[in-house]
Design a protein around this motif. Structure first.
Motif, PDB file in Angstrom:
ATOM      1  N   ARG A   9       0.817  -1.206   0.000  1.00 20.88           N
ATOM      2  CA  ARG A   9       0.000   0.000   0.000  1.00 20.88           C
ATOM      3  C   ARG A   9       0.854   1.261   0.000  1.00 20.88           C
ATOM      4  O   ARG A   9       0.352   2.349  -0.225  1.00 20.88           O
ATOM      5  N   LYS A  10       2.142   1.137   0.241  1.00 20.49           N
ATOM      6  CA  LYS A  10       3.051   2.280   0.321  1.00 20.49           C
ATOM      7  C   LYS A  10       4.076   2.233  -0.804  1.00 20.49           C
ATOM      8  O   LYS A  10       5.266   2.426  -0.587  1.00 20.49           O
ATOM      9  N   ARG A  11       3.588   1.971  -2.027  1.00 25.37           N
ATOM     10  CA  ARG A  11       4.533   1.824  -3.132  1.00 25.37           C
ATOM     11  C   ARG A  11       3.890   2.148  -4.478  1.00 25.37           C
ATOM     12  O   ARG A  11       2.681   2.179  -4.608  1.00 25.37           O
ATOM     13  N   LEU A  12       4.773   2.369  -5.433  1.00 26.52           N
ATOM     14  CA  LEU A  12       4.373   2.567  -6.815  1.00 26.52           C
ATOM     15  C   LEU A  12       4.432   1.232  -7.543  1.00 26.52           C
ATOM     16  O   LEU A  12       5.382   0.475  -7.365  1.00 26.52           O
ATOM     17  N   VAL A  13       3.432   0.972  -8.373  1.00 26.73           N
ATOM     18  CA  VAL A  13       3.429  -0.243  -9.186  1.00 26.73           C
ATOM     19  C   VAL A  13       3.553   0.076 -10.671  1.00 26.73           C
ATOM     20  O   VAL A  13       3.708  -0.828 -11.493  1.00 26.73           O
ATOM     21  N   SER A  14       3.484   1.382 -11.010  1.00 28.98           N
ATOM     22  CA  SER A  14       3.653   1.809 -12.392  1.00 28.98           C
ATOM     23  C   SER A  14       4.110   3.263 -12.403  1.00 28.98           C
ATOM     24  O   SER A  14       3.622   4.068 -11.596  1.00 28.98           O
ATOM     25  N   VAL A  15       5.026   3.570 -13.311  1.00 34.40           N
ATOM     26  CA  VAL A  15       5.499   4.941 -13.508  1.00 34.40           C
ATOM     27  C   VAL A  15       5.574   5.177 -15.010  1.00 34.40           C
ATOM     28  O   VAL A  15       6.170   4.380 -15.732  1.00 34.40           O
ATOM     29  N   PRO A  55      -1.646   0.289  -3.597  1.00 36.11           N
ATOM     30  CA  PRO A  55      -0.515   0.711  -4.413  1.00 36.11           C
ATOM     31  C   PRO A  55      -0.919   1.781  -5.433  1.00 36.11           C
ATOM     32  O   PRO A  55      -2.078   1.888  -5.825  1.00 36.11           O
ATOM     33  N   TYR A  56       0.106   2.585  -5.813  1.00 30.04           N
ATOM     34  CA  TYR A  56      -0.109   3.749  -6.662  1.00 30.04           C
ATOM     35  C   TYR A  56       0.485   3.603  -8.054  1.00 30.04           C
ATOM     36  O   TYR A  56       1.440   2.858  -8.272  1.00 30.04           O
ATOM     37  N   VAL A  57      -0.084   4.409  -8.962  1.00 27.58           N
ATOM     38  CA  VAL A  57       0.406   4.587 -10.319  1.00 27.58           C
ATOM     39  C   VAL A  57       0.785   6.062 -10.422  1.00 27.58           C
ATOM     40  O   VAL A  57       0.019   6.927  -9.986  1.00 27.58           O
ATOM     41  N   LEU A  58       1.955   6.348 -10.981  1.00 23.23           N
ATOM     42  CA  LEU A  58       2.427   7.728 -11.108  1.00 23.23           C
ATOM     43  C   LEU A  58       2.658   8.061 -12.570  1.00 23.23           C
ATOM     44  O   LEU A  58       3.348   7.317 -13.277  1.00 23.23           O
ATOM     45  N   HIS A  59       2.069   9.166 -13.007  1.00 28.29           N
ATOM     46  CA  HIS A  59       2.294   9.670 -14.364  1.00 28.29           C
ATOM     47  C   HIS A  59       2.895  11.062 -14.225  1.00 28.29           C
ATOM     48  O   HIS A  59       2.305  11.936 -13.572  1.00 28.29           O
ATOM     49  N   LEU A  60       4.076  11.264 -14.796  1.00 25.10           N
ATOM     50  CA  LEU A  60       4.780  12.545 -14.720  1.00 25.10           C
ATOM     51  C   LEU A  60       4.685  13.275 -16.047  1.00 25.10           C
ATOM     52  O   LEU A  60       4.853  12.672 -17.115  1.00 25.10           O
TER      53      LEU A  60
END
Length: 162
Positions: A9-15, A55-60
């Motif tokens: 729950r404290k992590r990125l699974v996609s960037v 878990p999170y997904v991050l788009h920059l």
């Protein structure tokens, strides 16, 4: 909840990086970008303040000279879109760009001791930028130092001139 569930729950699974924002780098830079994404996905610590967890997904992406961190859950449910001014990063990005150019030139022609000296300076600037990123995200997004280092690599990739 087990500690493994809590860690997930404290992590990125996609960037991902916005292709329209992304400058094309040389092959060395492109390799660094790919490695940074791979390293983030292998091991990271990423939490959004005042949110129950990923878990999170991050788009920059870059929007009007600001870094947009579009954060979603793994199922693409929006969590937060955070804009980060790049003004505090201008000097370190400029210095990092110059030292990276020197480093890439050196790995082709310089002695190992010269390459090592340049690389030490490069790592020092990278560390400085990583701490600045952590400071600028404090209270909004919490990342560990290694995740911040890799995120700065990606932020820098968005600055490459095509």
């Amino acid at each position: 909840m087990t500690s493994t569930d809590d860690d997930n729950r404290k992590r990125l699974v996609s960037v991902t990086l916005d292709e329209a924002s992304l400058g094309r780098g040389n092959p060395d830079q492109e390799h660094e970008r790919a490695v940074a994404i791979w390293d983030i996905l292998e091991e990271n610590s990423f939490t959004v303040s005042n949110h129950e967890g990923g878990p999170y997904v991050l788009h920059l992406s870059l929007v009007e000279r600001k870094l947009l961190l579009d954060i979603r859950l793994a199922d693409e449910t929006p969590v937060v879109a955070h804009f980060l001014s790049l003004s505090p990063f201008r000097r370190v990005i400029k210095d990092y760009d110059l030292i990276c150019e020197s480093y890439y030139a050196a790995i082709r022609t310089a002695t190992p001791s010269q390459i090592e000296a340049i690389d030490m300076g490069r790592r020092g600037l990278h560390d400085e930028a990583s701490e600045l990123l952590r400071e600028r995200l404090a209270g909004k997004i919490d990342v560990d130092f290694d995740t911040a280092r890799r995120m700065f690599t990606l932020l820098f990739a968005l600055q490459w001139k095509g």
